[in-house]
Design a protein around this motif. Structure first.
Motif, PDB file in Angstrom:
ATOM      1  N   ASP A 176       0.870  -1.165   0.000  1.00 21.00           N
ATOM      2  CA  ASP A 176       0.000   0.000   0.000  1.00 21.00           C
ATOM      3  C   ASP A 176       0.925   1.239   0.000  1.00 21.00           C
ATOM      4  O   ASP A 176       2.085   1.139   0.418  1.00 21.00           O
ATOM      5  CB  ASP A 176      -0.861  -0.048   1.266  1.00 21.00           C
ATOM      6  CG  ASP A 176      -1.626   1.211   1.499  1.00 21.00           C
ATOM      7  OD1 ASP A 176      -2.364   1.616   0.601  1.00 21.00           O
ATOM      8  OD2 ASP A 176      -1.464   1.812   2.588  1.00 21.00           O
ATOM      9  N   ASP A 192      -0.045   5.055   0.781  1.00 15.97           N
ATOM     10  CA  ASP A 192      -0.340   6.040   1.833  1.00 15.97           C
ATOM     11  C   ASP A 192      -0.362   5.362   3.207  1.00 15.97           C
ATOM     12  O   ASP A 192      -1.181   4.474   3.443  1.00 15.97           O
ATOM     13  CB  ASP A 192      -1.716   6.639   1.485  1.00 15.97           C
ATOM     14  CG  ASP A 192      -2.286   7.506   2.567  1.00 15.97           C
ATOM     15  OD1 ASP A 192      -1.655   8.513   2.896  1.00 15.97           O
ATOM     16  OD2 ASP A 192      -3.369   7.167   3.090  1.00 15.97           O
ATOM     17  N   GLU A 203      -0.346  -3.468   4.534  1.00 17.02           N
ATOM     18  CA  GLU A 203      -1.424  -2.480   4.656  1.00 17.02           C
ATOM     19  C   GLU A 203      -1.485  -1.809   6.021  1.00 17.02           C
ATOM     20  O   GLU A 203      -1.175  -2.426   7.037  1.00 17.02           O
ATOM     21  CB  GLU A 203      -2.785  -3.181   4.446  1.00 17.02           C
ATOM     22  CG  GLU A 203      -3.370  -3.023   3.064  1.00 17.02           C
ATOM     23  CD  GLU A 203      -3.784  -1.592   2.721  1.00 17.02           C
ATOM     24  OE1 GLU A 203      -3.883  -0.752   3.636  1.00 17.02           O
ATOM     25  OE2 GLU A 203      -4.025  -1.301   1.549  1.00 17.02           O
ATOM     26  N   ASP A 204      -1.926  -0.540   6.028  1.00 18.71           N
ATOM     27  CA  ASP A 204      -2.158   0.171   7.289  1.00 18.71           C
ATOM     28  C   ASP A 204      -3.648   0.399   7.530  1.00 18.71           C
ATOM     29  O   ASP A 204      -4.022   0.931   8.576  1.00 18.71           O
ATOM     30  CB  ASP A 204      -1.463   1.542   7.274  1.00 18.71           C
ATOM     31  CG  ASP A 204      -2.147   2.511   6.324  1.00 18.71           C
ATOM     32  OD1 ASP A 204      -2.450   2.105   5.188  1.00 18.71           O
ATOM     33  OD2 ASP A 204      -2.402   3.662   6.725  1.00 18.71           O
TER      34      ASP A 204
END
Ligand code: B16
Ligand code: MG
Length: 212
Positions: free
Chosen positions: A9, A11, A169-170
């Motif tokens: 990912d 951002d 991923e965040d």
């Protein structure tokens, strides 16, 4: 190698542009007199620009026409792009550059899977435009995360099977997208708390021990 492909990912994982998204949406919310805070902002992570606007407008007192919504989304993107002007090669998150180089040294294929239509601009500004084997972004997809489309596209560009891919991923929307794509998921930040992830990591540097 446990995984031959890692899909990042953008951002909140490679670059801390999440703070700029917050500031740009906060300015819009203040101009429109709509309540907005960081908890609401967390729901916007990984979600497309128009879907993010719909979440913000849940707190609006008036109804917005489609044309008004489009103007708000454009205005937000202008504010966001102004802030992106501050980005330099110093602005990649902890351990990103070293980890990307180490993964490549170990013949792991690496890709970006981002909902953002500003992906190429951001990668260029932080000097990572040539760091990946494939890039899939918001300009190429119809459905943003939690739909798996962007990750499946990244895997296709890498020539990889989803089961051979690890997503980093965040965001909860991104974790769900990775799971729906049939991929393993390493969660960072808020996403590290999700019961759906395969691995919890504190920074991308932790990936080396997972992949090997
Ligand atoms: P843009 P990611 C996402 O990027 C952001 O997390 C999300 O907050 C943003 O609304 C979305 O991109 C669209 O961005 O307005 O630049 O097209 O986390 O998928 O890399
Ligand atoms: Mg993100």
């Amino acid at each position: 190698m446990r995984y031959e492909n890692v899909i990042f990912d953008l951002d909140g994982v490679l670059v801390s542009t999440d703070e700029y998204h917050y500031q740009a949406w906060k300015k819009i919310a203040d101009e429109e007199g709509i309540y907005f805070d960081r908890a609401i902002n967390n729901r916007l992570r990984g979600v497309s620009r128009m879907a993010s606007l719909e979440i913000i407008l849940e707190r609006a007192e008036k109804n917005y026409t489609q044309a008004e919504k489009e103007e708000l989304a454009q205005r937000k993107n202008r504010y966001y792009q102004e802030l992106l002007g501050n980005l330099t090669t110093e602005d990649t998150l902890n351990g990103v550059r070293e980890t990307l180089a180490d993964l490549r040294k170990n013949s792991v294929h690496i890709a970006v899977g981002s909902s953002s239509k500003n992906t190429m601009r951001i990668l260029k500004q932080v000097g990572l435009e040539n760091a990946f084997d494939a890039i899939a972004d918001g300009t190429e997809i119809t459905h943003s995360k939690p739909n798996p489309e962007v990750f499946l596209l990244a895997a296709q560009k890498l020539g990889a099977k989803p089961a051979n891919c690890l997503v980093v991923e965040d965001a909860l929307a991104g974790v769900n997208a990775g799971c729906r794509a049939g991929m393993s998921v390493a969660g960072i930040g808020e996403a590290a708390k999700s019961p759906r992830i395969t691995y919890a990591i504190r920074s991308v540097a932790d990936l080396l021990s997972i992949v090997d």
